[in-house]
Design a protein around this motif. Structure first.
Motif, short mmCIF file in Angstrom:
data_model
loop_
_atom_site.label_atom_id
_atom_site.label_comp_id
_atom_site.label_asym_id
_atom_site.label_seq_id
_atom_site.Cartn_x
_atom_site.Cartn_y
_atom_site.Cartn_z
N GLY A 52 33.42 38.90 41.59
CA GLY A 52 34.48 38.20 42.31
C GLY A 52 34.37 38.35 43.81
O GLY A 52 33.38 38.85 44.34
N ASP A 53 35.43 37.92 44.49
CA ASP A 53 35.45 37.90 45.95
C ASP A 53 35.97 39.22 46.51
O ASP A 53 36.01 40.23 45.82
CB ASP A 53 36.29 36.71 46.43
CG ASP A 53 37.70 36.71 45.85
OD1 ASP A 53 38.23 37.81 45.56
OD2 ASP A 53 38.28 35.62 45.68
N SER A 54 36.38 39.19 47.78
CA SER A 54 36.80 40.43 48.45
C SER A 54 38.07 41.02 47.85
O SER A 54 38.28 42.24 47.92
CB SER A 54 37.00 40.18 49.94
OG SER A 54 37.88 39.10 50.16
N VAL A 55 38.92 40.19 47.27
CA VAL A 55 40.11 40.73 46.60
C VAL A 55 39.70 41.62 45.44
O VAL A 55 40.23 42.71 45.24
CB VAL A 55 41.03 39.58 46.13
CG1 VAL A 55 42.17 40.12 45.26
CG2 VAL A 55 41.61 38.83 47.33
N SER A 56 38.72 41.18 44.68
CA SER A 56 38.25 41.98 43.54
C SER A 56 37.45 43.20 43.99
O SER A 56 37.46 44.24 43.34
CB SER A 56 37.42 41.13 42.58
OG SER A 56 36.13 40.88 43.07
N ILE A 57 36.75 43.06 45.11
CA ILE A 57 36.03 44.22 45.65
C ILE A 57 37.02 45.34 45.95
O ILE A 57 36.76 46.52 45.68
CB ILE A 57 35.24 43.84 46.92
CG1 ILE A 57 34.10 42.88 46.58
CG2 ILE A 57 34.68 45.08 47.61
CD1 ILE A 57 33.41 42.28 47.79
N ALA A 58 38.18 44.97 46.49
CA ALA A 58 39.17 45.96 46.91
C ALA A 58 39.77 46.74 45.75
O ALA A 58 40.25 47.86 45.94
CB ALA A 58 40.27 45.28 47.71
N PHE A 167 39.00 35.88 32.97
CA PHE A 167 39.03 35.23 34.28
C PHE A 167 40.35 35.54 34.97
O PHE A 167 41.42 35.39 34.39
CB PHE A 167 38.88 33.72 34.15
CG PHE A 167 38.79 33.00 35.48
CD1 PHE A 167 37.58 32.86 36.12
CD2 PHE A 167 39.93 32.49 36.09
CE1 PHE A 167 37.50 32.20 37.35
CE2 PHE A 167 39.87 31.84 37.31
CZ PHE A 167 38.64 31.70 37.95
N ALA A 168 40.28 35.96 36.23
CA ALA A 168 41.48 36.27 37.01
C ALA A 168 41.89 35.07 37.85
O ALA A 168 41.06 34.50 38.57
CB ALA A 168 41.25 37.48 37.89
N SER A 169 43.15 34.70 37.78
CA SER A 169 43.64 33.60 38.61
C SER A 169 43.57 33.96 40.09
O SER A 169 43.60 35.13 40.47
CB SER A 169 45.08 33.24 38.22
OG SER A 169 45.94 34.34 38.39
N THR A 170 43.48 32.93 40.92
CA THR A 170 43.43 33.13 42.37
C THR A 170 44.80 33.56 42.88
O THR A 170 45.82 32.97 42.53
CB THR A 170 42.99 31.84 43.07
OG1 THR A 170 41.69 31.47 42.58
CG2 THR A 170 42.93 32.02 44.58
N THR A 171 44.81 34.61 43.68
CA THR A 171 46.05 35.18 44.19
C THR A 171 46.68 34.26 45.25
O THR A 171 46.00 33.39 45.81
CB THR A 171 45.79 36.58 44.76
OG1 THR A 171 44.61 36.55 45.58
CG2 THR A 171 45.58 37.59 43.64
#
Length: 251
Positions: A52-58, A167-171
C-alpha cells in the motif's frame, strides 16, 4: 637526499588531502526504513504481506507487533503508489518477482495516489511550485474507469499467490494544503473498489468508516496522513482482519 625529498613530498600531499577531506561535508548515510527491512520467517507461522501507500507504511510496524507469534508479517519495501504503478514495470513485477511464491494473506490498498491531480507532464507541481488541481489544468492521476480496470488486474495477480486477499478502503481526503488532493475525492473511488472487491471475492476492510467519525482526532490537519494515534487505530483493525482471515484457513 632524493629519497628523503620524495618522502617529504608524499607526507605533505597526504596531509593536504586529509585537510581537504575534513572540509568536505560528510556523505549522508543511507539507511533502510524499518518498515522496509526484510524479516526472517518463522517456518511454523503463516506468511502475510502488506502492500500500500504511505498510510499503510505508517501502520505496518504496529501490525507486525500485534501479530507477533501469529504470523510472519512482511511489507513491500516501497510506497506502492497508484494502481498505475502497481501494474507497470515498477510494481507487481518487482514486488512479487517469483510467480510460484505463496502467501497466506495479502492486505493491500490503492487510491490516494490514483485520485490525486497531475499536470499534463505528469508532475504534481509546476515550475511555480503550484500543485495540480481541477482549477489549473490538472487531471486525476488515474481516472475512475482506469482505476477499476487496474484493480481487477492487480487482484488477478495477487490471487495467483494462493493468499486470502483483504483490500483496505481509501481513508478520508480533507481540505488539504496540498491542492492536488480534493476533499471527498475518495468517495467514488471507494465505491468502485468495493464493487470490484465484492465481485472478486476479496474481503473489504473499511478503514474509511473506521476513521471518518474521528477524523479531527486521528488525522493530521489539512493533510491526508495521520497522527500516530490514527495509525495505531488502523493497525488494530488491520491486524484483526488478518487474524480473522488466518482463522478461516485454520492457521
Amino acid at each position: 637526499m632524493l629519497n628523503t625529498t620524495r618522502l617529504l613530498t608524499i607526507v605533505l600531499l597526504a596531509s593536504l588531502s586529509a585537510l581537504h577531506a575534513a572540509d568536505l561535508p560528510a556523505e549522508p548515510k543511507t539507511t533502510t526504513p524499518p518498515e522496509f527491512v526484510a524479516i526472517t520467517d518463522d517456518s511454523k507461522l503463516p506468511r502475510v504481506l502488506l502492500m500500500g501507500d504511505s498510510v499503510s507504511i505508517a501502520y505496518a510496524l504496529e501490525v507486525r507487533k500485534l501479530l507477533a507469534g501469529v504470523a510472519n508479517v512482511h511489507r513491500v519495501p516501497a510506497n506502492c503508489g497508484s494502481t498505475k504503478v502497481a501494474v507497470g514495470y515498477y510494481g507487481l513485477k518487482r514486488w512479487l518477482p517469483d510467480s510460484n511464491e505463496k502467501w497466506d494473506v495479502i492486505h493491500f490498498n490503492h487510491g490516494l495516489h490514483d485520485l490525486s491531480y497531475r499536470f499534463a507532464d505528469d508532475r504534481d507541481k509546476n515550475d511555480k511550485g503550484e500543485y495540480a488541481s481541477p482549477t489549473n489544468g490538472g487531471h486525476q492521476n488515474v481516472p475512475p474507469g482506469e482505476y477499476e480496470k487496474n484493480l481487477r488486474q492487480i487482484t488477478a495477480r495477487l490471487k495467483q499467490t494462493g493468499a486470502k486477499l483483504i483490500f483496505a478502503s481509501t481513508t478520508p481526503v480533507p481540505e488539504s494544503d496540498a491542492a492536488k488532493y480534493v476533499k471527498d475525492a475518495e468517495l467514488p473511488y471507494n465505491e468502485i473498489a468495493k464493487q470490484v472487491m465484492t465481485e472478486e471475492g476479496v474481503t473489504w476492510n473499511d478503514l474509511w468508516s473506521l476513521v471518518k467519525p474521528r477524523q479531527a482526532e486521528l488525522q493530521i490537519p489539512r493533510n491526508v496522513h495521520f497522527q500516530a494515534k490514527g495509525s495505531s487505530v488502523m493497525a488494530e483493525q488491520v491486524a484483526e482482519m488478518i487474524r480473522a482471515a488466518l482463522l478461516k484457513d485454520g492457521k
